[in-house]
Design a protein around this motif. Structure first.
Motif, PDB file in Angstrom:
ATOM      1  N   ASP A  46     -17.991  10.066  20.696  1.00 20.61           N
ATOM      2  CA  ASP A  46     -19.060   9.141  21.064  1.00 20.61           C
ATOM      3  C   ASP A  46     -18.750   8.383  22.342  1.00 20.61           C
ATOM      4  O   ASP A  46     -19.613   8.194  23.193  1.00 20.61           O
ATOM      5  CB  ASP A  46     -19.287   8.163  19.913  1.00 20.61           C
ATOM      6  CG  ASP A  46     -20.473   7.253  20.158  1.00 20.61           C
ATOM      7  OD1 ASP A  46     -21.366   7.655  20.913  1.00 20.61           O
ATOM      8  OD2 ASP A  46     -20.509   6.148  19.601  1.00 20.61           O
ATOM      9  N   ASP A  47     -17.514   7.935  22.513  1.00 22.20           N
ATOM     10  CA  ASP A  47     -17.179   7.118  23.669  1.00 22.20           C
ATOM     11  C   ASP A  47     -17.302   7.880  24.981  1.00 22.20           C
ATOM     12  O   ASP A  47     -17.541   7.289  26.032  1.00 22.20           O
ATOM     13  CB  ASP A  47     -15.748   6.577  23.534  1.00 22.20           C
ATOM     14  CG  ASP A  47     -15.642   5.539  22.434  1.00 22.20           C
ATOM     15  OD1 ASP A  47     -16.685   4.985  22.044  1.00 22.20           O
ATOM     16  OD2 ASP A  47     -14.522   5.295  21.960  1.00 22.20           O
ATOM     17  N   ALA A 213     -35.423  17.187  23.050  1.00 18.96           N
ATOM     18  CA  ALA A 213     -34.740  18.177  22.219  1.00 18.96           C
ATOM     19  C   ALA A 213     -33.254  18.241  22.555  1.00 18.96           C
ATOM     20  O   ALA A 213     -32.404  18.307  21.655  1.00 18.96           O
ATOM     21  CB  ALA A 213     -35.384  19.552  22.417  1.00 18.96           C
ATOM     22  N   VAL A 214     -32.929  18.216  23.840  1.00 24.75           N
ATOM     23  CA  VAL A 214     -31.521  18.263  24.248  1.00 24.75           C
ATOM     24  C   VAL A 214     -30.809  16.981  23.846  1.00 24.75           C
ATOM     25  O   VAL A 214     -29.664  17.008  23.370  1.00 24.75           O
ATOM     26  CB  VAL A 214     -31.410  18.512  25.760  1.00 24.75           C
ATOM     27  CG1 VAL A 214     -29.955  18.438  26.214  1.00 24.75           C
ATOM     28  CG2 VAL A 214     -31.997  19.871  26.117  1.00 24.75           C
ATOM     29  N   SER A 219     -26.964  14.293  20.484  1.00 23.32           N
ATOM     30  CA  SER A 219     -26.695  13.085  19.698  1.00 23.32           C
ATOM     31  C   SER A 219     -25.934  13.392  18.420  1.00 23.32           C
ATOM     32  O   SER A 219     -25.292  12.516  17.849  1.00 23.32           O
ATOM     33  CB  SER A 219     -28.010  12.368  19.365  1.00 23.32           C
ATOM     34  OG  SER A 219     -28.775  13.122  18.431  1.00 23.32           O
ATOM     35  N   ARG A 220     -25.993  14.646  17.972  1.00 25.19           N
ATOM     36  CA  ARG A 220     -25.254  15.017  16.770  1.00 25.19           C
ATOM     37  C   ARG A 220     -23.745  14.869  16.987  1.00 25.19           C
ATOM     38  O   ARG A 220     -23.014  14.514  16.072  1.00 25.19           O
ATOM     39  CB  ARG A 220     -25.586  16.449  16.371  1.00 25.19           C
ATOM     40  CG  ARG A 220     -27.048  16.657  15.963  1.00 25.19           C
ATOM     41  CD  ARG A 220     -27.287  18.062  15.482  1.00 25.19           C
ATOM     42  NE  ARG A 220     -26.461  18.366  14.312  1.00 25.19           N
ATOM     43  CZ  ARG A 220     -26.402  19.566  13.751  1.00 25.19           C
ATOM     44  NH1 ARG A 220     -27.137  20.568  14.254  1.00 25.19           N
ATOM     45  NH2 ARG A 220     -25.632  19.768  12.695  1.00 25.19           N
ATOM     46  N   PHE A 221     -23.309  15.157  18.233  1.00 22.64           N
ATOM     47  CA  PHE A 221     -21.885  14.998  18.536  1.00 22.64           C
ATOM     48  C   PHE A 221     -21.501  13.522  18.547  1.00 22.64           C
ATOM     49  O   PHE A 221     -20.327  13.181  18.378  1.00 22.64           O
ATOM     50  CB  PHE A 221     -21.557  15.627  19.882  1.00 22.64           C
ATOM     51  CG  PHE A 221     -21.681  17.113  19.901  1.00 22.64           C
ATOM     52  CD1 PHE A 221     -20.722  17.908  19.295  1.00 22.64           C
ATOM     53  CD2 PHE A 221     -22.760  17.726  20.522  1.00 22.64           C
ATOM     54  CE1 PHE A 221     -20.836  19.300  19.313  1.00 22.64           C
ATOM     55  CE2 PHE A 221     -22.883  19.109  20.543  1.00 22.64           C
ATOM     56  CZ  PHE A 221     -21.915  19.900  19.931  1.00 22.64           C
ATOM     57  N   ARG A 228     -33.576   4.900  14.415  1.00 21.08           N
ATOM     58  CA  ARG A 228     -33.109   3.652  15.004  1.00 21.08           C
ATOM     59  C   ARG A 228     -31.736   3.831  15.649  1.00 21.08           C
ATOM     60  O   ARG A 228     -31.474   3.331  16.741  1.00 21.08           O
ATOM     61  CB  ARG A 228     -33.059   2.558  13.941  1.00 21.08           C
ATOM     62  CG  ARG A 228     -32.626   1.207  14.471  1.00 21.08           C
ATOM     63  CD  ARG A 228     -32.747   0.130  13.404  1.00 21.08           C
ATOM     64  NE  ARG A 228     -34.131  -0.034  12.971  1.00 21.08           N
ATOM     65  CZ  ARG A 228     -34.519  -0.902  12.045  1.00 21.08           C
ATOM     66  NH1 ARG A 228     -33.614  -1.676  11.438  1.00 21.08           N
ATOM     67  NH2 ARG A 228     -35.792  -0.995  11.706  1.00 21.08           N
ATOM     68  N   ASP A 229     -30.870   4.563  14.991  1.00 23.00           N
ATOM     69  CA  ASP A 229     -29.536   4.826  15.524  1.00 23.00           C
ATOM     70  C   ASP A 229     -29.625   5.662  16.797  1.00 23.00           C
ATOM     71  O   ASP A 229     -28.903   5.425  17.772  1.00 23.00           O
ATOM     72  CB  ASP A 229     -28.686   5.539  14.470  1.00 23.00           C
ATOM     73  CG  ASP A 229     -27.208   5.506  14.802  1.00 23.00           C
ATOM     74  OD1 ASP A 229     -26.807   4.656  15.616  1.00 23.00           O
ATOM     75  OD2 ASP A 229     -26.449   6.322  14.249  1.00 23.00           O
ATOM     76  N   PHE A 230     -30.530   6.639  16.792  1.00 21.86           N
ATOM     77  CA  PHE A 230     -30.717   7.484  17.972  1.00 21.86           C
ATOM     78  C   PHE A 230     -31.241   6.664  19.148  1.00 21.86           C
ATOM     79  O   PHE A 230     -30.757   6.805  20.282  1.00 21.86           O
ATOM     80  CB  PHE A 230     -31.688   8.622  17.652  1.00 21.86           C
ATOM     81  CG  PHE A 230     -32.079   9.449  18.842  1.00 21.86           C
ATOM     82  CD1 PHE A 230     -31.195  10.365  19.386  1.00 21.86           C
ATOM     83  CD2 PHE A 230     -33.334   9.295  19.425  1.00 21.86           C
ATOM     84  CE1 PHE A 230     -31.557  11.135  20.496  1.00 21.86           C
ATOM     85  CE2 PHE A 230     -33.705  10.059  20.517  1.00 21.86           C
ATOM     86  CZ  PHE A 230     -32.817  10.979  21.052  1.00 21.86           C
TER      87      PHE A 230
END
Length: 541
Positions: A46-47, A213-214, A219-221, A228-230
């Protein structure tokens, strides 16, 4: 002009620029560029996966794999990639100007002017994602050619949409160019309003859908869960960097500073103004210059019948103007003195080329040649100054001079004494032991308003001395100027306000730091980083 001729000149200009780039290439000294490479050693976490430059980290990881596979795992391949993208952009841009009928001399001189413009030069040399954004923009604008009064259709419309999507993947704010393009499709078409509206909505919706879409896939990674998190993840960079910089009327003057910086290398002039004028006077000077330049451009365009004709009948000219407006709105609000203005060079020069088409362009070409020559000289001179921040020889000097128990102290993870200590300390963080200590970031800010930071600072100093280690303190720690404007809120040339320092009283901090060091003796030492001398701290005899 035949296709072979347009490609021939474009390639010749790109090869010339590339040869200059390779001959004068400095080391990788830019904080973002060097850290991007360091992050490539880490997995997709994430970072590192920055939504502001969504696909940049995967590309960096790929470049790292390639550089390791060819046995050259240094910073050079990362820079060579940027320079290669710059050269491709220059070849395509010169070809586009030639197709527009701007003339060989104008096209070549304008392209070389871009090649040696300060921000295009810097961003290509310093491992930034923006060369890919510039390339995507040129391909996007190329899709609006030919000049037959029609908007892009079919494959050209798909090219335009894909180019903007790619630009957005490497700079999130490029999404602002999509509504500008949709508006151009709406107002420049000769079809019925219903068909115009459908095409504009379908095209912009398709681009937005591809980008979304991309983003959802990447965002899964990052481990996002839920809408809301997205949404929070995609806007994280805007929330963690700094707030909007719209401070009326200062942002108008600062925008003039930023625009000039993208056109001509001005660091020497800025140093001169800092020495001889107050901050208020500097802002007033640039504000007056901006008003005069704006009035002059408005008068010239008002008197130009070709300008009115192009606005009415040229979709490419219209989309360039709308793109300029959309991107400028972002830069005005985000970092008006920053490097973002460099993107506007491409639509601006296309507009100029269309306005002077079929006419002698000696004045413009002469200006481009003079500015390009000055920028080439001044960019190289500036690189020599900034190259002191290339971290690898600095880390080597620290390892050579400092023992296992020694520490050195600087004011903060920021620019002090012409040194980028943020980059240096970030690189040292990757080692088992970082001997660097930043008064602001290691002691003052973690303690908040408790006031216990001095005790913690003393404790670490005493611990180093007790273990027979040495303590070195940078000279800038004892300069009152280092504390005068920590936020850089008063500096007209600062790119943004450092809000992390907003609760720190600089002059009061200086007095407290003095009190701590008054308890010790300070002697000259042989330890030095770049131009910065360090004093050795000892207990009183």
């Amino acid at each position: 002009m035949r296709k072979e001729e347009s490609w021939g000149l474009g390639l010749a200009v790109a090869v010339l620029a590339g040869a200059v780039y390779l001959a004068l290439r400095p080391p990788l000294f830019n904080y973002d560029g060097y850290v991007y490479r360091l992050q490539a050693f880490s997995p997709f976490q994430d970072d590192n996966l920055n939504p502001h430059h969504l696909l940049w980290h995967p590309l960096q990881a790929g470049l790292l794999k390639i550089s390791e596979s060819i046995g050259h795992p240094t910073t050079a391949p990362f820079q060579i990639f940027g320079l290669a993208i710059n050269c491709l952009t220059l070849a395509l841009f010169c070809r586009l100007l030639l197709k527009l009928g701007a003339g060989r001399i104008f096209s070549a001189s304008a392209t070389l002017f871009v090649a040696f413009s300060p921000k295009f030069w810097l961003l290509g040399m310093q491992n930034q994602p923006y060369p890919l954004v510039f390339l995507a923009l040129v391909l996007y604008l190329d899709a609006w050619f030919p000049e037959n009064g029609s908007v892009p259709e079919g494959l050209r419309l798909a090219q335009a949409g894909l180019a903007l999507a790619v630009a957005t993947f490497f700079q999130q704010a490029a999404a602002l160019l999509v509504p500008a393009g949709a508006l151009a499709l709406l107002i420049c078409s000769h079809d019925s309003w219903r068909w115009r509206f459908r095409r504009a909505v379908f095209w912009s919706g398709s681009v937005a859908g591809l980008v979304l879409a991309v983003y959802l896939g990447m965002s899964r990674f990052a481990g996002t869960t839920g809408i809301r998190d997205f949404a929070s993840w995609t806007t994280r960079y805007l929330e963690t960097q700094h707030s909007l910089q719209v401070q009326f009327p200062e942002f108008l003057s600062k925008s003039v500073i930023g625009i000039l910086r993208s056109v001509v290398q001005t660091y020497r002039m800025e140093d001169y103004l800092r020495e001889h004028l107050s901050n208020r006077a500097i802002l007033q000077l640039y504000g007056a210059l901006g008003l005069l330049a704006g009035a002059g451009i408005a008068w010239a365009l008002r008197k130009s019948p070709r300008f009115r004709q192009l606005v009415r009948h040229s979709p490419l000219f219209t989309v360039c103007l709308l793109s300029l407006a959309a991107w400028s709105a972002f830069v005005f609000a985000w970092e008006p003195t920053g490097y973002y203005w460099g993107l506007n060079l491409f639509p601006s020069l296309i507009c100029v080329g269309m306005l002077v088409r079929g006419r002698p362009a000696r004045i413009f070409s002469s200006v481009f040649i003079v500015l390009g020559a000055w920028n080439l000289y001044a960019n190289h001179a500036r690189d020599k100054v900034d190259s002191i921040n290339f971290p690898e020889p600095l880390v080597e000097a620290i390892q050579h001079h400092l023992g296992s128990e020694d520490i050195f102290i600087v004011l903060g993870r920021d620019w002090f004494g012409e040194m980028d200590y943020d980059l240096l300390l970030t690189c040292l963080d990757r080692y088992p032991r970082n001997p660097g200590r930043a008064i602001l970031h290691d002691w003052v800010m973690p303690q908040g308003e408790s006031g216990n930071w001095r005790e913690k600072m003393r404790s670490e100093i005493e611990s180093a001395l007790d273990s027979e280690g040495r303590v070195f303190v940078a000279e800038h720690v004892f300069w009152t100027d280092s504390y005068a404007d920590l936020q850089q809120a008063q500096d007209p040339f600062a790119e943004f306000i450092h809000e992390e320092y907003r609760h720190i009283n600089g002059p009061a901090l200086y007095r407290e730091v003095e009190q701590v060091f008054d308890e010790y003796e300070l002697e000259e030492s042989s330890f030095k980083l770049g131009p910065e001398n360090f004093l050795e701290l000892r207990r009183p005899r």
